[in-house]
Motif scaffolding. Sequence first.
Motif, PDB file in Angstrom:
ATOM      1  N   UNK A  45      47.658  39.991  28.796  1.00  0.00           N
ATOM      2  CA  UNK A  45      46.225  40.119  28.355  1.00  0.00           C
ATOM      3  C   UNK A  45      45.490  39.023  29.543  1.00  0.00           C
ATOM      4  N   UNK A  46      45.777  38.162  30.005  1.00  0.00           N
ATOM      5  CA  UNK A  46      45.466  37.282  31.174  1.00  0.00           C
ATOM      6  C   UNK A  46      45.854  37.991  32.804  1.00  0.00           C
ATOM      7  N   UNK A  47      46.293  39.233  32.804  1.00  0.00           N
ATOM      8  CA  UNK A  47      45.904  39.897  33.697  1.00  0.00           C
ATOM      9  C   UNK A  47      45.013  40.767  33.389  1.00  0.00           C
ATOM     10  N   UNK A  48      45.085  41.226  32.825  1.00  0.00           N
ATOM     11  CA  UNK A  48      43.760  42.312  32.823  1.00  0.00           C
ATOM     12  C   UNK A  48      42.178  41.374  32.706  1.00  0.00           C
ATOM     13  N   UNK A  49      41.548  39.695  32.560  1.00  0.00           N
ATOM     14  CA  UNK A  49      41.261  39.540  31.946  1.00  0.00           C
ATOM     15  C   UNK A  49      40.723  38.903  34.247  1.00  0.00           C
ATOM     16  N   UNK A  50      41.658  38.724  34.605  1.00  0.00           N
ATOM     17  CA  UNK A  50      41.109  39.148  35.939  1.00  0.00           C
ATOM     18  C   UNK A  50      41.206  39.796  36.605  1.00  0.00           C
ATOM     19  N   UNK A  51      41.448  40.785  36.182  1.00  0.00           N
ATOM     20  CA  UNK A  51      41.388  42.473  37.232  1.00  0.00           C
ATOM     21  C   UNK A  51      39.921  42.276  36.818  1.00  0.00           C
ATOM     22  N   UNK A  52      38.987  43.039  35.613  1.00  0.00           N
ATOM     23  CA  UNK A  52      37.971  42.531  35.310  1.00  0.00           C
ATOM     24  C   UNK A  52      36.765  42.062  36.050  1.00  0.00           C
ATOM     25  N   UNK A  53      37.691  40.054  36.120  1.00  0.00           N
ATOM     26  CA  UNK A  53      37.027  39.163  37.150  1.00  0.00           C
ATOM     27  C   UNK A  53      37.397  40.579  38.748  1.00  0.00           C
ATOM     28  N   UNK A  54      38.227  39.851  39.358  1.00  0.00           N
ATOM     29  CA  UNK A  54      38.299  40.833  40.367  1.00  0.00           C
ATOM     30  C   UNK A  54      37.194  41.969  40.525  1.00  0.00           C
ATOM     31  N   UNK A  55      36.834  42.858  39.827  1.00  0.00           N
ATOM     32  CA  UNK A  55      36.385  44.171  40.302  1.00  0.00           C
ATOM     33  C   UNK A  55      34.950  43.578  40.141  1.00  0.00           C
TER      34      UNK A  55
END
Length: 175
Positions: A45-55
């Motif tokens: 879940x944390x990496x999913x948020x980080x990937x969204x932030x990166x996008x």
Amino acid sequence: MKLAEALALRADTQKRIAQLRVRIAANARFQEGDEPAENATTLLAEVELAVDELEQLVRGINATNSVIELELAPRPARGTGGRRREVGAAGGQTGTMTDALARRDTLRLRHAIIVESAAAAQDSGVYRQMRSELREISALSVGELHAQATSLAQELRELDSRIQQANWSHDLIDH
């Protein structure tokens, strides 16, 4: 937020994602009766948020880079009485930041190729032990290659300086 800050944040986010991926892999399986050091589901879940932030960062950076105009190569000096600077193929042209980044990448590639070619053409220090052995002769002018590499390095430094200046003088476009 300035473009330069967004670029630094993008790099940090990419590092954080890489670290999370390692932690997920390390905790994805565990032996029966043991507990994993971290909850892999929480890490996902944390990496999913980080990937969204990166996008979002990448979209903003790309949108910003597509509208920033800057000089791709220095204009030739005229009437200064000093040494006239060599100008690359872009010769005083302007373009977007995206164009400048592409130019910087190709300048780095050209520089690396020229430096490698000069190194390959230089005398290897291996000398003939007998007169009957064939001599190796350079097919390229090492001096000219070094001069070309120096010119490319200067053009690269100047372009990189303009890119960095633009990074700190333009705000990120929110996307």
